[in-house]
Design a protein around this motif. Structure first.
Motif, PDB file in Angstrom:
ATOM      1  N   ILE A  28      -2.511   9.825   6.714  1.00 49.21           N
ATOM      2  CA  ILE A  28      -3.551   8.846   7.054  1.00 49.21           C
ATOM      3  C   ILE A  28      -4.532   9.455   8.038  1.00 49.21           C
ATOM      4  N   GLN A  29      -4.021  10.129   9.062  1.00 48.99           N
ATOM      5  CA  GLN A  29      -4.889  10.770  10.049  1.00 48.99           C
ATOM      6  C   GLN A  29      -5.758  11.845   9.380  1.00 48.99           C
ATOM      7  N   PHE A  30      -5.165  12.580   8.436  1.00 47.47           N
ATOM      8  CA  PHE A  30      -5.905  13.634   7.745  1.00 47.47           C
ATOM      9  C   PHE A  30      -7.065  13.056   6.932  1.00 47.47           C
ATOM     10  N   LEU A  31      -6.783  12.013   6.148  1.00 54.03           N
ATOM     11  CA  LEU A  31      -7.839  11.400   5.346  1.00 54.03           C
ATOM     12  C   LEU A  31      -8.946  10.833   6.232  1.00 54.03           C
ATOM     13  N   ASP A  32      -8.561  10.249   7.339  1.00 51.59           N
ATOM     14  CA  ASP A  32      -9.559   9.695   8.245  1.00 51.59           C
ATOM     15  C   ASP A  32     -10.432  10.798   8.834  1.00 51.59           C
ATOM     16  N   SER A  33      -9.824  11.956   9.114  1.00 55.33           N
ATOM     17  CA  SER A  33     -10.594  13.065   9.672  1.00 55.33           C
ATOM     18  C   SER A  33     -11.617  13.600   8.672  1.00 55.33           C
ATOM     19  N   LEU A  34     -11.375  13.353   7.381  1.00 55.83           N
ATOM     20  CA  LEU A  34     -12.309  13.779   6.337  1.00 55.83           C
ATOM     21  C   LEU A  34     -13.373  12.721   6.032  1.00 55.83           C
ATOM     22  N   ASP A  35     -13.357  11.632   6.789  1.00 56.76           N
ATOM     23  CA  ASP A  35     -14.279  10.517   6.526  1.00 56.76           C
ATOM     24  C   ASP A  35     -13.976   9.818   5.208  1.00 56.76           C
ATOM     25  N   VAL A  36     -12.738   9.886   4.758  1.00 59.01           N
ATOM     26  CA  VAL A  36     -12.342   9.139   3.558  1.00 59.01           C
ATOM     27  C   VAL A  36     -12.221   7.669   3.935  1.00 59.01           C
ATOM     28  N   ASN A  37     -12.884   6.819   3.184  1.00 62.84           N
ATOM     29  CA  ASN A  37     -12.836   5.378   3.448  1.00 62.84           C
ATOM     30  C   ASN A  37     -11.520   4.810   2.923  1.00 62.84           C
ATOM     31  N   LEU A  38     -10.718   4.266   3.832  1.00 65.11           N
ATOM     32  CA  LEU A  38      -9.393   3.765   3.467  1.00 65.11           C
ATOM     33  C   LEU A  38      -9.366   2.253   3.239  1.00 65.11           C
ATOM     34  N   ASP A  39     -10.518   1.629   3.166  1.00 67.03           N
ATOM     35  CA  ASP A  39     -10.560   0.166   3.064  1.00 67.03           C
ATOM     36  C   ASP A  39      -9.778  -0.363   1.865  1.00 67.03           C
ATOM     37  N   GLN A  40      -9.924   0.282   0.711  1.00 68.18           N
ATOM     38  CA  GLN A  40      -9.237  -0.208  -0.491  1.00 68.18           C
ATOM     39  C   GLN A  40      -7.721  -0.178  -0.299  1.00 68.18           C
ATOM     40  N   PHE A  41      -7.235   0.885   0.335  1.00 68.35           N
ATOM     41  CA  PHE A  41      -5.800   0.978   0.573  1.00 68.35           C
ATOM     42  C   PHE A  41      -5.342  -0.066   1.577  1.00 68.35           C
ATOM     43  N   TRP A  42      -6.082  -0.229   2.688  1.00 67.98           N
ATOM     44  CA  TRP A  42      -5.701  -1.233   3.689  1.00 67.98           C
ATOM     45  C   TRP A  42      -5.679  -2.636   3.080  1.00 67.98           C
ATOM     46  N   MET A  43      -6.687  -2.954   2.275  1.00 65.69           N
ATOM     47  CA  MET A  43      -6.756  -4.291   1.683  1.00 65.69           C
ATOM     48  C   MET A  43      -5.601  -4.516   0.708  1.00 65.69           C
ATOM     49  N   ALA A  44      -5.277  -3.488  -0.088  1.00 64.60           N
ATOM     50  CA  ALA A  44      -4.152  -3.630  -1.011  1.00 64.60           C
ATOM     51  C   ALA A  44      -2.848  -3.841  -0.236  1.00 64.60           C
ATOM     52  N   LEU A  45      -2.710  -3.126   0.878  1.00 65.32           N
ATOM     53  CA  LEU A  45      -1.501  -3.263   1.689  1.00 65.32           C
ATOM     54  C   LEU A  45      -1.379  -4.682   2.242  1.00 65.32           C
ATOM     55  N   TRP A  46      -2.473  -5.212   2.785  1.00 69.41           N
ATOM     56  CA  TRP A  46      -2.444  -6.578   3.319  1.00 69.41           C
ATOM     57  C   TRP A  46      -2.129  -7.593   2.222  1.00 69.41           C
ATOM     58  N   LYS A  47      -2.774  -7.444   1.072  1.00 68.13           N
ATOM     59  CA  LYS A  47      -2.541  -8.408  -0.014  1.00 68.13           C
ATOM     60  C   LYS A  47      -1.088  -8.355  -0.492  1.00 68.13           C
ATOM     61  N   HIS A  48      -0.545  -7.149  -0.563  1.00 69.08           N
ATOM     62  CA  HIS A  48       0.850  -7.023  -0.973  1.00 69.08           C
ATOM     63  C   HIS A  48       1.771  -7.725   0.027  1.00 69.08           C
ATOM     64  N   VAL A  49       1.568  -7.470   1.308  1.00 75.37           N
ATOM     65  CA  VAL A  49       2.415  -8.087   2.337  1.00 75.37           C
ATOM     66  C   VAL A  49       2.337  -9.605   2.253  1.00 75.37           C
ATOM     67  N   LEU A  50       1.124 -10.137   2.181  1.00 66.29           N
ATOM     68  CA  LEU A  50       0.953 -11.596   2.146  1.00 66.29           C
ATOM     69  C   LEU A  50       1.570 -12.188   0.882  1.00 66.29           C
ATOM     70  N   LEU A  51       1.317 -11.548  -0.248  1.00 70.09           N
ATOM     71  CA  LEU A  51       1.834 -12.055  -1.525  1.00 70.09           C
ATOM     72  C   LEU A  51       3.357 -12.147  -1.507  1.00 70.09           C
ATOM     73  N   VAL A  52       4.016 -11.058  -1.109  1.00 68.38           N
ATOM     74  CA  VAL A  52       5.474 -11.036  -1.138  1.00 68.38           C
ATOM     75  C   VAL A  52       6.063 -12.025  -0.135  1.00 68.38           C
ATOM     76  N   GLU A  53       5.476 -12.096   1.071  1.00 70.02           N
ATOM     77  CA  GLU A  53       5.986 -13.028   2.072  1.00 70.02           C
ATOM     78  C   GLU A  53       5.875 -14.474   1.585  1.00 70.02           C
ATOM     79  N   ILE A  54       4.758 -14.798   0.943  1.00 68.31           N
ATOM     80  CA  ILE A  54       4.547 -16.169   0.462  1.00 68.31           C
ATOM     81  C   ILE A  54       5.539 -16.506  -0.657  1.00 68.31           C
ATOM     82  N   ILE A  55       5.726 -15.585  -1.601  1.00 68.81           N
ATOM     83  CA  ILE A  55       6.660 -15.837  -2.699  1.00 68.81           C
ATOM     84  C   ILE A  55       8.087 -15.966  -2.179  1.00 68.81           C
ATOM     85  N   GLN A  56       8.463 -15.097  -1.269  1.00 64.65           N
ATOM     86  CA  GLN A  56       9.806 -15.186  -0.689  1.00 64.65           C
ATOM     87  C   GLN A  56      10.005 -16.519   0.026  1.00 64.65           C
ATOM     88  N   HIS A  57       8.997 -16.941   0.761  1.00 66.26           N
ATOM     89  CA  HIS A  57       9.091 -18.204   1.501  1.00 66.26           C
ATOM     90  C   HIS A  57       9.121 -19.385   0.548  1.00 66.26           C
TER      91      HIS A  57
END
Length: 558
Positions: A92-121
């Motif tokens: 992650i630090q390496f990609l950031d140092s290259l100016d790679v935009n990680l927004d798509q990955f961060w958003m997918a991670l958040w959506k996955h966390v929320l989705l699974v938590e909601i279904i489990q609940h």
């Protein structure tokens, strides 16, 4: 049944609760219902970003929602998400140092966390068998909708990890992504030197020659996430999983913890805001995020496709009036007094009666020495109660003695609140040591000049943030102090440290009264005096009426 004993003396163990929501024994018994708590509970009010200073009651409001409606509330803690682990990964630090935009990955991670938590609940998924039962039920219900059936394949991809602890699932996804990055970079690129580190104080440093093509290659990897499937699952969540009976609140708090890389963490939080905005389409879901004001200021919404105004329209700015704070303290006094067998129903029942000829009422005196936040008021009253132990009520002598310790602790709290954003902020505040409580523009300029000189020192740890604030001061040929010192003055004002009295105004106004009061040099032209907030008078030995601060004096300058 024995009759409850009524005491006439204040007990040494009597307090008005804890300063932190998670360690406040009176939070629920003496919780004050305000407009803020009603907004959070509302299923139709879209405001879901709870923004405020530390101690303003954000966590208390979320805790109250969780306690009063536990069957419909999910709490997600950053500690459960392994966020420091994620932002500290070498890949992650390496990609950031290259100016790679990680927004798509961060958003997918958040959506996955929320989705699974909601279904489990929603379905109480806690085992492989329970997961299979849920999936089978959903597949049968969606048999005639191939699109939604395909979305369910996303959940199958996690096989035995679906019911694992949140941090395990998050680490699995991130580690898989990091492995892909390392595999792509194995042809001559060594990530090890960048582990936890190709960056210093927010300045990018790339230790390898990369080139445009390499950055593009890694950008494609970062963009190759399963947002399409996740978005389809969100449609399933809206139409098939959540209904009015299963309305769900998701509470996310404590996003202000120290992380490995503050700038990366701000990107991750900003992407959470984008995800919450996107999830507004899920009818029976409300995701509530609490965030400190200073962190919110650091978020770069310009990267979010011009959606800044949409975010701001969803913000609940937590503020308190003096009447609300007194009501809150009244409730706490009543509960605490009843617990300790003391006859008291309101705050005024335990404070000096009437008005002091110079200090006014004890309630006003105390509240004027807060930044209009519950934490300040509770902290001051607890100091007063400790000083009054053994007496029948709090006296003025107790209040004056308590103010010394309270003021010192609040000054430390001010430094601790802002130092993650503004390193070495304590050294800036120290420049006001021994200053008059009421400053003319000329007197303020002398202190601001000292701060500007401090900002040029190589030994000062805050040069990265203070340079822009002091730059106008060094510009040659400018004789307009309003424009030279506006940025630095506005900064001190935004901390709640400095107040302003305009021409024709008797009393100063602080950031809690009017956040935009000194937002431009033109407004500063009307400033007659500047005031150091009373909260810090004792700790900074502020001079009142030309003499060093003495809390035993009866003069209480406005």
């Amino acid at each position: 049944m024995s009759k409850k004993t009524t005491r006439t003396k204040l007990d040494a163990s009597l307090t008005l609760g804890g300063e932190q929501a998670e360690a406040d024994p009176l939070l629920q018994a003496a919780f004050l219902e305000t407009g803020a708590s009603s907004v959070l509970r509302s299923r139709i009010d879209e405001r879901c970003f709870v923004v405020g200073r530390t101690g303003a009651g954000k966590s208390a409001a979320l805790q109250h929602l969780e306690d009063t409606d536990p069957d419909h509330t999910i709490r997600i803690s950053p500690e459960d998400l392994s966020l420091p682990y994620i932002t500290g990964l070498d890949a992650i630090q390496f990609l950031d140092s290259l100016d790679v935009n990680l927004d798509q990955f961060w958003m997918a991670l958040w959506k996955h966390v929320l989705l699974v938590e909601i279904i489990q609940h929603r379905y109480k998924v806690n085992s492989p068998a329970a997961k299979q039962t849920v999936l089978q039920t959903l597949r049968e219900r969606l048999a005639r909708d191939p699109g939604k059936q395909a979305a369910l394949d996303y959940l199958d991809e996690f096989d035995g990890r679906f019911w694992a602890e949140t941090d395990e699932r998050v680490r699995e996804i991130t580690d898989k992504f990091a492995t892909t990055v390392r595999g792509e970079g194995s042809a001559g690129i060594n990530l090890a030197p960048l582990k936890l580190g190709g960056r210093t104080s927010g300045t990018k440093t790339v230790e390898h020659s990369t080139g445009y093509q390499q950055t593009e290659r890694f950008q494609r990897i970062a963009n190759d996430v399963q947002l399409a499937k996740l978005n389809k699952m969100m449609a399933v969540l809206d139409e098939e999983i959540l209904d009015e009976q299963h309305f769900t609140y998701v509470v996310i708090d404590d996003l202000d913890r120290d992380w490995v890389d503050q700038r990366l963490s701000n990107d991750l939080i900003r992407c959470l805001f984008r995800v919450v905005l996107d999830l507004k389409r899920v009818t029976n879901l409300k995701v509530i995020v609490a965030l400190r004001s200073n962190i919110f200021r650091e978020l770069d919404f310009g990267q979010s496709g011009g959606q800044e105004e949409k975010f701001r329209s969803m913000i609940l700015d937590v503020r308190w009036t003096s009447h609300q704070l007194e009501d809150l303290l009244d409730d706490r006094v009543k509960v605490a007094a009843d617990t300790h067998g003391i006859q008291a129903q309101t705050l005024r029942d335990i404070l000096p009666p009437g008005k002091n000829s110079s200090r006014g009422s004890a309630v006003d005196y105390i509240l004027k020495r807060t930044l209009m936040r519950p934490r300040d008021a509770i902290a001051f009253l607890n100091e007063c109660l400790a000083a009054a132990a053994g007496g029948s009520r709090i006296t003025w002598e107790n209040i004056i003695r308590a103010e010394r310790g309270y003021s010192a602790k609040r000054l430390l709290a001010l430094r601790d609140e802002w130092k993650p954003t503004y390193p070495s902020i304590g050294e800036v505040i120290e420049k006001f040591q021994g200053a008059p409580s009421r400053l003319t523009p000329e007197q303020l300029v002398k202190i601001l000049d000292d701060i500007a000189i401090l900002g040029t020192s190589s030994a000062f740890g805050g040069r990265s943030w203070i340079e822009d604030l002091i730059d106008p001061i060094w510009q040659e040929g400018s004789h307009d102090w309003y424009r030279q010192y506006q940025l630095l003055t506005a900064f001190c004002f935004s901390l709640g440290f400095l107040g302003v009295a305009m021409e024709g105004s008797a009393a100063p106004r602080f950031h809690s009264d009017d956040p935009l009061m000194v937002d431009s040099p033109d407004r500063l032209r009307s400033a007659r005096y500047f005031y150091i907030h009373r909260t810090y008078h004792s700790a900074l030995s502020v001079r009142i009426g030309g003499a060093p601060y003495d809390s035993t004096r009866l003069v209480d300058e406005s």
